[in-house]
Design a protein around this motif. Structure first.
Motif, PDB file in Angstrom:
ATOM      1  N   TYR A 165       0.845  -1.210   0.000  1.00 34.00           N
ATOM      2  CA  TYR A 165       0.000   0.000   0.000  1.00 34.00           C
ATOM      3  C   TYR A 165       0.871   1.248   0.000  1.00 34.00           C
ATOM      4  CZ  TYR A 165      -2.846   3.806   1.846  1.00 34.00           C
ATOM      5  OH  TYR A 165      -3.443   5.035   2.039  1.00 34.00           O
ATOM      6  N   ASN A 166       1.881   1.289   0.875  1.00 34.03           N
ATOM      7  CA  ASN A 166       2.736   2.478   0.952  1.00 34.03           C
ATOM      8  C   ASN A 166       3.630   2.623  -0.272  1.00 34.03           C
ATOM      9  OD1 ASN A 166       1.834   3.692   3.331  1.00 34.03           O
ATOM     10  ND2 ASN A 166       3.120   2.383   4.619  1.00 34.03           N
ATOM     11  N   SER A 204       1.525   4.270  -2.725  1.00 34.38           N
ATOM     12  CA  SER A 204       1.206   5.642  -2.307  1.00 34.38           C
ATOM     13  C   SER A 204       2.426   6.546  -2.290  1.00 34.38           C
ATOM     14  CB  SER A 204       0.578   5.618  -0.910  1.00 34.38           C
ATOM     15  OG  SER A 204      -0.553   4.764  -0.861  1.00 34.38           O
ATOM     16  N   ILE A 262      -3.909   8.670  -5.745  1.00 36.56           N
ATOM     17  CA  ILE A 262      -2.767   8.373  -4.881  1.00 36.56           C
ATOM     18  C   ILE A 262      -3.190   8.643  -3.435  1.00 36.56           C
ATOM     19  CG2 ILE A 262      -0.353   8.853  -4.388  1.00 36.56           C
ATOM     20  CD1 ILE A 262      -0.895   7.642  -7.161  1.00 36.56           C
ATOM     21  N   TYR A 263      -3.011   7.659  -2.592  1.00 34.13           N
ATOM     22  CA  TYR A 263      -3.509   7.725  -1.219  1.00 34.13           C
ATOM     23  C   TYR A 263      -2.444   8.218  -0.242  1.00 34.13           C
ATOM     24  CZ  TYR A 263      -7.914   5.502  -2.370  1.00 34.13           C
ATOM     25  OH  TYR A 263      -9.171   5.254  -2.892  1.00 34.13           O
ATOM     26  N   SER A 281       0.041   8.080   3.008  1.00 37.34           N
ATOM     27  CA  SER A 281       0.822   6.982   3.578  1.00 37.34           C
ATOM     28  C   SER A 281       0.185   6.505   4.875  1.00 37.34           C
ATOM     29  CB  SER A 281       2.251   7.448   3.857  1.00 37.34           C
ATOM     30  OG  SER A 281       2.861   7.940   2.685  1.00 37.34           O
ATOM     31  N   GLN A 313      -5.135  15.400  -0.973  1.00 32.81           N
ATOM     32  CA  GLN A 313      -5.679  14.117  -0.514  1.00 32.81           C
ATOM     33  C   GLN A 313      -6.715  14.327   0.580  1.00 32.81           C
ATOM     34  OE1 GLN A 313      -1.882  12.405   0.448  1.00 32.81           O
ATOM     35  NE2 GLN A 313      -1.772  11.223  -1.440  1.00 32.81           N
TER      36      GLN A 313
END
Length: 379
Positions: free
Chosen positions: A89-90, A93, A223-224, A226, A240
């Motif tokens: 995930y990171n 991101s 883009i999410y 962290s 975000q």
């Protein structure tokens, strides 16, 4: 140091000087609610007591009373050659100037399941493994092309079995075929621990039936922020924090807004701590650090537990300083340990030198002695 302590213990009534603003809404909307709450009970006001109610852990050393006892971060062991779902995930991101995922050669993700399963859903930007490592024809991409990728990630449907074990050969033969083929070409692929099913359970919003490969397509991706603490604390940018899809998918309930000019995006939906800070050598954090630390801690310890997003303009300096203050005070980590943890989760984190110096003072106030030097964190 004594002057800084006196100021910490004497938060001024007129916090407008720093721009502290707390927005409170009815707590009944917390949890996994995905729709905004329209309420006439929303109040925006200067409020110290509600967010600064946990200074019991910061005790003046001069009175010979208790101080925090340092602790070391405890990390989940991940065997070499594997990466966890949170790490992936990171990686997806990651940002450094621009989102890393926009670069077609940043990460090559190979879905080692059947074509049918791939077409149903896969990790965003993943390719079907057979388009790269064919069962009969072998590698369909040249070694020179493969070497352009910073990361090569493989995954099956499930599985945590060590590479080469009997169980792994039985459960995911296609993944092993890809792994050994790539390794034989001098590549260093990594395997998603738990496979696609585990990743989708935590991050379904980063799974898609669409094939996204080319750079223009990548620029359409969300883009999410962290993930600093799993399913709890996130750090990112102002854009975000104003994206409803991100707020909804991460189940954010609380936001620390550390920008000077960006308004709170969802004041009727979330609980905000507004800290109007500038990213410069003159900005004083003596009031912001304990306020943010206490606000985050209260949110994470609530019933039900909240999820917090800390943001500034781009998520590098101001937000990092506030996140570090929380990790120091409520995880009891030295500044050096906290900074290493943060950089592992969000590589672009970079508090300015002024903030680092103030965090060093804060560390000494919390623990009663210097645990970290400026040289430790600048080298």
């Amino acid at each position: 140091m004594r002057g800084c302590w006196d100021r910490l213990m004497r938060l001024p009534n007129d916090l407008n000087k720093m721009g502290v603003l707390l927005s409170r809404v009815n707590n009944s909307r917390r949890g996994n609610s995905s729709e905004p709450v329209n309420t006439s009970q929303t109040v925006s006001r200067i409020c110290v007591r509600e967010v600064n109610n946990d200074h019991s852990s910061i005790i003046p050393v001069q009175n010979n009373e208790r101080v925090l006892v340092p602790a070391s971060p405890v990390t989940t062991y991940v065997e070499r050659g594997y990466v966890s779902s949170q790490q992936v995930y990171n990686l997806l991101s990651a940002e450094d100037g621009q989102p890393a995922l926009y670069d077609p050669y940043y990460i090559l993700i190979l879905d080692c399941r059947s074509t049918e399963r791939y077409e149903e859903s896969h990790v965003v930007t993943a390719r079907a493994a057979v388009t790269v490592i064919h069962p009969v024809l072998g590698c369909l991409i040249s070694c020179i092309e493969l070497q352009k990728y910073s990361i090569i990630l493989l995954y099956a449907e499930e599985g945590c079995s060590p590479v080469g074990s009997v169980k792994a050969r039985k459960d995911s033969p296609d993944l092993l075929h890809c792994f050994f083929q790539l390794s034989g070409l001098g590549m260093d692929p990594v395997i998603l621990l738990g496979g696609f099913s585990t990743f989708r359970a935590f991050y379904h919003f980063l799974c898609t039936p669409r094939m996204v490969l080319l750079e223009p397509e990548r620029h359409t991706l969300t883009i999410y922020p962290s993930e600093i603490l799993e399913e709890a604390l996130y750090q990112g940018s102002a854009s975000q924090a104003s994206d409803y899809r991100i707020i909804k998918n991460l189940h954010i309930t609380h936001v620390v807004n550390a920008t000077a000019n960006c308004p709170d995006a969802f004041p009727n939906m979330l609980c905000y701590l507004r800290l109007c800070l500038s990213d410069d050598a003159q900005q004083d954090l003596v009031e912001a650090l304990p306020l943010a630390s206490s606000f985050i801690n209260s949110a994470l310890r609530a019933e039900p537990a909240g999820r917090v997003l800390v943001h500034c303009s781009v998520g590098r300096s101001r937000s990092s300083a506030l996140t570090l203050a929380f990790l120091m005070e409520h995880r009891r980590w030295s500044l050096l340990h906290a900074l290493r943890w943060l950089k592992e989760k969000r590589a672009c984190s970079a508090p300015n030198v002024n903030f680092l110096r103030q965090l060093l003072i804060y560390e000494e106030l919390l623990f009663g002695s210097k645990l970290t030097s400026l040289n430790d964190i600048l080298r």
